[in-house]
Design a protein around this motif. Structure first.
Motif, PDB file in Angstrom:
ATOM      1  N   THR A 154      37.664  38.313  33.153  1.00  0.00           N
ATOM      2  CA  THR A 154      36.883  39.413  33.701  1.00  0.00           C
ATOM      3  C   THR A 154      35.416  39.077  33.513  1.00  0.00           C
ATOM      4  OG1 THR A 154      36.804  41.827  33.862  1.00  0.00           O
ATOM      5  CG2 THR A 154      36.653  40.889  31.650  1.00  0.00           C
ATOM      6  N   SER A 155      34.529  39.878  34.092  1.00  0.00           N
ATOM      7  CA  SER A 155      33.106  39.566  33.972  1.00  0.00           C
ATOM      8  C   SER A 155      32.589  39.968  32.592  1.00  0.00           C
ATOM      9  CB  SER A 155      32.302  40.264  35.070  1.00  0.00           C
ATOM     10  OG  SER A 155      32.023  41.608  34.730  1.00  0.00           O
ATOM     11  N   ASP A 192      30.207  34.857  33.402  1.00  0.00           N
ATOM     12  CA  ASP A 192      28.877  35.290  33.815  1.00  0.00           C
ATOM     13  C   ASP A 192      28.797  35.135  35.326  1.00  0.00           C
ATOM     14  OD1 ASP A 192      27.631  35.810  31.182  1.00  0.00           O
ATOM     15  OD2 ASP A 192      27.974  33.666  30.873  1.00  0.00           O
ATOM     16  N   VAL A 193      28.773  36.242  36.033  1.00  0.00           N
ATOM     17  CA  VAL A 193      28.839  36.229  37.497  1.00  0.00           C
ATOM     18  C   VAL A 193      27.440  36.484  38.059  1.00  0.00           C
ATOM     19  CG1 VAL A 193      29.946  37.197  39.542  1.00  0.00           C
ATOM     20  CG2 VAL A 193      31.208  37.090  37.371  1.00  0.00           C
ATOM     21  N   PRO A 208      29.732  39.854  42.606  1.00  0.00           N
ATOM     22  CA  PRO A 208      29.438  41.137  41.958  1.00  0.00           C
ATOM     23  C   PRO A 208      29.607  42.293  42.930  1.00  0.00           C
ATOM     24  CG  PRO A 208      27.421  39.879  42.354  1.00  0.00           C
ATOM     25  CD  PRO A 208      28.558  38.971  42.689  1.00  0.00           C
ATOM     26  N   GLY A 215      30.343  46.123  35.696  1.00  0.00           N
ATOM     27  CA  GLY A 215      30.590  44.699  35.872  1.00  0.00           C
ATOM     28  C   GLY A 215      31.708  44.387  36.840  1.00  0.00           C
ATOM     29  N   THR A 217      33.871  43.146  39.843  1.00  0.00           N
ATOM     30  CA  THR A 217      33.749  42.080  40.822  1.00  0.00           C
ATOM     31  C   THR A 217      34.751  42.296  41.941  1.00  0.00           C
ATOM     32  OG1 THR A 217      35.326  40.649  39.655  1.00  0.00           O
ATOM     33  CG2 THR A 217      32.983  40.383  39.113  1.00  0.00           C
TER      34      THR A 217
END
Length: 310
Positions: A154-155, A192-193, A208, A215, A217
């Motif tokens: 996950t982000s 880290d997006v 994003p 956060g 996505t």
């Protein structure tokens, strides 16, 4: 009024879309009850639905939008990838429609060619209850990762937000039974997006889509022939194509959610790229088309494939 059960209940077939060297399958969990739409999207009134007649009969009746819980199983670059994990079985939940479920989701996932031990990567678009439930399954008195050989992703922004939040009792329960067991087993990774997106596997890119959560996505799938976007909860229902300003009752930042939705729709509009709705009932996918200053979905049903054991 109690609408008839919509025709998108879980079945013994799954839908698939071939993007060229990338295949995505819808794996059903449950059809959500009719009252879900008015609760989740309170501004999606019968008058609003009436302004988009293309929603009927698949996505709404004359008064309420239909919603479903399913996941997407993706084959890409030799990997088996699951996008979100639904509500899950046997979980103690405040929402009656989600509490103590007993579905054959894992059987359907296995019949689609994704036995739990064969899954390589689980992408969690955001850390909400109906997107993390099958992260774990009960073994005796313990919740263990359902996908023992998978990396869960996950982000970082999503994780950090909830880690710093004073959780209510219901969300603490969800983290205890569906998130922390995976984290404690060393299977959770954080991404880290950046604004331009992040490739996490061949043909798979996180982009994003914040607003519903900080956060969240969406997931881009890039095949040899075409691309697709899995919405997460950036778009809960096709009515939000006709009315992108409609927000969910659980959006953390409604204004940002609208901006993210408009950006994604504008990118997809009038292209050959598919939109795959995480909560869209059958036919689930379609092409986004501009329509008199709004958008609409031109359905593109996947190929129905009978489930086969093994």
């Amino acid at each position: 009024m109690t609408p008839a059960q919509p025709a998108h209940a879980a079945t013994d077939t799954h839908l698939s879309w071939d993007l060229g060297e990338v295949t995505v399958r819808r794996v059903d969990e449950i059809a959500l009850p009719p009252q879900t739409g008015p609760w989740l999207l309170p501004e999606a009134t019968k008058e609003v639905i009436g302004e988009a007649p293309w929603l009927r009969p698949h996505f709404a009746d004359a008064e309420v939008p239909y919603l479903a819980s399913h996941t997407f199983a993706v084959e890409a670059g030799g990997l088996r990838i699951l996008v979100d994990t639904g509500i899950g079985n046997g979980k103690e939940r405040a929402n009656d429609a989600w509490n103590g479920l007993n579905t054959d989701y894992l059987g359907r996932l296995t019949a689609a060619g994704f036995a739990p031990e064969s899954v390589d990567l689980v992408i969690i678009t955001h850390l909400h209850t109906d997107h993390v439930g099958w992260n774990t399954r009960l073994d005796g008195d313990c919740w263990l990762p359902t996908f023992p050989n998978a990396r869960y992703l996950t982000s970082r922004t999503e994780w950090d937000y909830w880690a710093a939040t004073d959780l209510d009792a219901n969300r603490r329960q969800m983290f205890r039974d569906s998130v922390l067991p995976v984290h404690d087993n060393g299977q959770f990774d954080l991404a880290d997006v950046p604004e331009g997106g992040l490739q996490v596997a061949p043909g798979i890119r996180l982009v994003p889509a914040a607003g519903h959560t900080p956060g969240q996505t969406a997931v881009e799938l890039h095949g040899a022939d075409r691309s697709a976007l899995i919405t997460g909860d950036s778009i809960h229902h096709p009515v939000q194509l006709s009315h992108p300003h409609l927000t969910s009752c659980v959006d953390i930042d409604p204004e940002q959610a609208v901006n993210s939705r408009r950006r994604l729709l504008d990118t997809l509009a009038d292209t050959h790229d598919l939109l795959l709705g995480t909560h869209f009932p059958h036919p689930t996918a379609g092409l986004v088309r501009r329509d008199q200053g709004r958008y609409r979905l031109l359905p593109e049903p996947g190929t129905p494939t009978p489930a086969a054991a093994g």
